[in-house]
Design a protein around this motif. Structure first.
Motif, short mmCIF file in Angstrom:
data_model
loop_
_atom_site.label_atom_id
_atom_site.label_comp_id
_atom_site.label_asym_id
_atom_site.label_seq_id
_atom_site.Cartn_x
_atom_site.Cartn_y
_atom_site.Cartn_z
N PHE A 1 2.05 3.07 -3.27
CA PHE A 1 0.91 3.54 -4.06
C PHE A 1 0.25 4.74 -3.39
N ASP A 2 0.15 4.72 -2.07
CA ASP A 2 -0.43 5.87 -1.36
C ASP A 2 0.39 7.13 -1.57
N TYR A 3 1.70 6.98 -1.65
CA TYR A 3 2.58 8.14 -1.82
C TYR A 3 2.96 8.38 -3.28
N SER A 4 2.33 7.67 -4.18
CA SER A 4 2.49 7.85 -5.63
C SER A 4 3.94 7.74 -6.10
N LYS B 1 0.81 -1.22 0.00
CA LYS B 1 0.00 0.00 0.00
C LYS B 1 0.85 1.28 0.00
N ALA B 2 1.96 1.28 0.73
CA ALA B 2 2.75 2.50 0.94
C ALA B 2 3.22 3.19 -0.35
#
Length: 145
Positions: free
Chosen positions: A115-118, A112-113
């Protein structure tokens, strides 16, 4: 190159460049202290602790060196992208740095990390920028590269 493509490559250069410099500024407390809203690290020590989370297979000393090298690279790439000098090389270096960062986040912090921070998105943008044929409004253009 049409106007929208000229603007897009300039916007991408500036977005990537200022993003790198903003992250470095955070490491030195320029956006506020650790724990304040929207501050990731707030100081160098917290950044080095975070770096160690991303490279736990390294000793702490090597991790600190990696964090320092990454910071120097981010400052260099950030400035080069903003002014548009050696743009293709800076974009490629940025892309590779971001891919390493994204993969480390993915493996050691979870899927997830990054992707959350692009981070993968920024890496893709940097690869795309490296593929641009001509960099408008740049030092490269001014000196005829």
């Amino acid at each position: 190159m049409d106007k929208s493509a000229k603007f897009a490559q300039l916007f991408l250069r500036l977005a990537l460049g200022f993003s790198f410099l903003s992250a470095v500024a955070d490491r030195f407390g320029m956006w506020g202290a650790q724990g304040e809203p929207s501050v990731a690290w707030g100081n160098w020590s917290s950044f080095l602790d975070y770096t160690y989370l991303l490279v736990p297979y390294m000793s702490r000393a090597l991790s600190d060196i990696a964090g320092t090298v990454a910071t120097v690279a981010e400052v260099l790439f950030g400035i080069l992208l903003i002014i548009g000098f050696k743009t293709r090389l800076a974009a490629l270096g940025s892309a590779l740095l971001l891919v390493v960062f994204a993969l480390s986040m993915f493996v050691f912090l979870g899927a997830k990390a990054p992707f959350d921070y692009s981070v993968f998105t920024a890496a893709a943008g940097a690869f795309l920028l490296a593929a641009v044929a001509k960099y408008e409004w740049s030092v490269d253009q001014s000196i005829g590269k």
